[in-house]
Design a protein around this motif. Structure first.
Motif, short mmCIF file in Angstrom:
data_model
loop_
_atom_site.label_atom_id
_atom_site.label_comp_id
_atom_site.label_asym_id
_atom_site.label_seq_id
_atom_site.Cartn_x
_atom_site.Cartn_y
_atom_site.Cartn_z
N LEU A 122 0.95 -1.34 -0.06
CA LEU A 122 0.28 0.14 -0.04
C LEU A 122 0.84 1.31 -0.10
CD1 LEU A 122 -2.49 -1.10 2.78
CD2 LEU A 122 -2.81 -1.41 0.40
N VAL A 123 0.64 1.95 -0.95
CA VAL A 123 1.42 3.50 -1.05
C VAL A 123 0.60 4.60 -0.97
CG1 VAL A 123 3.01 4.62 -2.61
CG2 VAL A 123 3.03 1.91 -2.61
N ARG A 124 1.22 5.22 -0.29
CA ARG A 124 0.37 6.86 -0.03
C ARG A 124 0.83 7.62 -1.24
NH1 ARG A 124 2.56 9.68 5.53
NH2 ARG A 124 1.08 11.20 4.43
N ILE A 125 -0.39 8.11 -1.96
CA ILE A 125 -0.26 8.93 -3.16
C ILE A 125 -0.17 10.28 -2.81
CG2 ILE A 125 -1.01 7.27 -4.58
CD1 ILE A 125 -3.78 8.68 -4.67
N ASP A 126 -0.35 10.80 -1.55
CA ASP A 126 -0.33 12.13 -1.38
C ASP A 126 1.16 12.66 -1.02
OD1 ASP A 126 -0.14 10.42 1.05
OD2 ASP A 126 -0.37 12.30 2.35
N LEU A 127 2.02 11.64 -1.01
CA LEU A 127 3.36 11.98 -0.71
C LEU A 127 4.13 12.40 -2.23
CD1 LEU A 127 4.47 9.52 1.76
CD2 LEU A 127 3.89 11.98 2.32
N LYS A 128 3.79 11.84 -3.16
CA LYS A 128 4.13 12.34 -4.62
C LYS A 128 5.70 11.94 -4.65
CE LYS A 128 0.47 15.82 -5.61
NZ LYS A 128 -0.55 15.02 -5.19
N MET A 129 5.83 10.54 -4.16
CA MET A 129 7.20 10.22 -4.18
C MET A 129 7.88 10.23 -5.60
SD MET A 129 7.67 7.50 -1.17
CE MET A 129 5.91 6.67 -1.26
N PRO A 130 9.07 10.33 -5.90
CA PRO A 130 9.60 10.27 -7.29
C PRO A 130 9.58 8.55 -7.53
CG PRO A 130 11.35 11.02 -5.78
CD PRO A 130 9.88 11.08 -4.90
N PRO A 131 9.76 8.19 -8.61
CA PRO A 131 10.01 6.72 -8.95
C PRO A 131 10.86 6.03 -8.22
CG PRO A 131 9.41 7.92 -10.94
CD PRO A 131 9.81 8.90 -9.75
N THR B 172 16.50 12.23 2.53
CA THR B 172 17.09 12.38 1.41
C THR B 172 15.59 13.25 0.84
OG1 THR B 172 16.05 10.35 0.57
CG2 THR B 172 18.45 10.50 0.88
N PHE B 173 14.64 12.49 0.30
CA PHE B 173 13.34 13.29 -0.27
C PHE B 173 12.56 13.95 0.76
CE2 PHE B 173 8.88 13.15 -1.72
CZ PHE B 173 8.95 13.85 -2.85
N PHE B 174 12.73 13.31 1.78
CA PHE B 174 11.76 14.14 2.99
C PHE B 174 12.49 14.56 3.88
CE2 PHE B 174 9.23 10.15 1.58
CZ PHE B 174 7.99 10.82 1.25
N ASP B 175 12.14 15.67 4.75
CA ASP B 175 12.87 16.51 5.73
C ASP B 175 12.71 16.09 6.86
OD1 ASP B 175 10.13 17.50 5.71
OD2 ASP B 175 10.64 19.47 5.52
N LYS B 176 11.82 14.94 7.13
CA LYS B 176 11.63 14.46 8.40
C LYS B 176 11.09 13.23 8.26
CE LYS B 176 6.88 16.01 8.90
NZ LYS B 176 5.76 16.90 9.24
N PRO B 177 11.26 12.23 9.23
CA PRO B 177 10.59 10.53 9.30
C PRO B 177 9.32 10.73 8.85
CG PRO B 177 12.15 11.17 11.23
CD PRO B 177 11.70 12.28 10.58
N THR B 178 8.94 10.00 7.59
CA THR B 178 7.41 10.01 7.02
C THR B 178 7.21 8.53 6.80
OG1 THR B 178 8.21 12.09 6.11
CG2 THR B 178 6.29 10.58 5.10
N ILE B 179 5.97 8.14 7.22
CA ILE B 179 5.50 6.83 7.04
C ILE B 179 4.94 6.91 5.48
CG2 ILE B 179 3.51 5.15 7.23
CD1 ILE B 179 3.64 6.07 10.07
N THR B 180 5.54 6.00 4.75
CA THR B 180 5.44 6.00 3.26
C THR B 180 4.51 4.99 2.77
OG1 THR B 180 7.51 4.57 2.73
CG2 THR B 180 7.59 6.98 2.83
N CYS B 181 4.54 3.76 3.29
CA CYS B 181 4.04 2.49 2.65
C CYS B 181 3.62 1.48 3.78
CB CYS B 181 4.47 2.02 1.32
SG CYS B 181 6.22 1.69 1.55
N ALA B 182 3.02 0.30 3.32
CA ALA B 182 3.02 -0.84 4.13
C ALA B 182 2.75 -2.03 3.40
CB ALA B 182 1.56 -0.62 5.01
N ALA B 183 2.98 -3.14 3.62
CA ALA B 183 3.07 -4.43 3.13
C ALA B 183 2.22 -5.31 3.88
CB ALA B 183 4.14 -5.02 2.68
#
Length: 114
Positions: free
Chosen positions: A8-17, A84-95
């Protein structure tokens, strides 16, 4: 009996590929490391099916993770360190899984593929 794993990927974060791929890999590996050898073996034997699904935000990601845990499914939630991409710890996805496909689909079947 078919086994699979969903990411499951958070689309609000707009992570690069590249970042998205790395976070998904972290989630997959973390969930597999915590799974039973029997489930891993069955999943491996069947080709290690994985499906990447989108969730709108952190709240939705956590909702699906809680539902999966309540059904006895192995989950892993990934927090990026923020170096790197985020400026603070960020929950990005789950399996979720690997486990029986029908068990996972009962929870995530309505989500759209990424």
């Amino acid at each position: 009996m078919e086994f699979k794993q969903v990411i499951l990927v958070r689309i609000d974060l707009k992570m690069p590929p590249g970042k998205l791929a790395t976070q998904c890999a972290h989630a997959s590996v973390e969930a597999v490391l915590g799974s039973s050898k029997e489930k891993i073996h069955e999943w491996y034997k069947e080709g290690m099916k994985k499906v990447t699904l989108k969730v709108t935000d952190l709240k939705e990601l956590q909702k699906y993770q809680r539902e999966a845990q309540a059904q006895g499914l192995k989950t892993a939630i990934i927090t990026d360190a923020g170096k790197t991409f985020f400026d603070k710890p960020t929950i990005t996805c789950a399996a979720i899984g690997p486990d029986k496909e029908e068990k996972i689909d009962r929870i995530t079947g309505a989500l759209k593929m990424l």
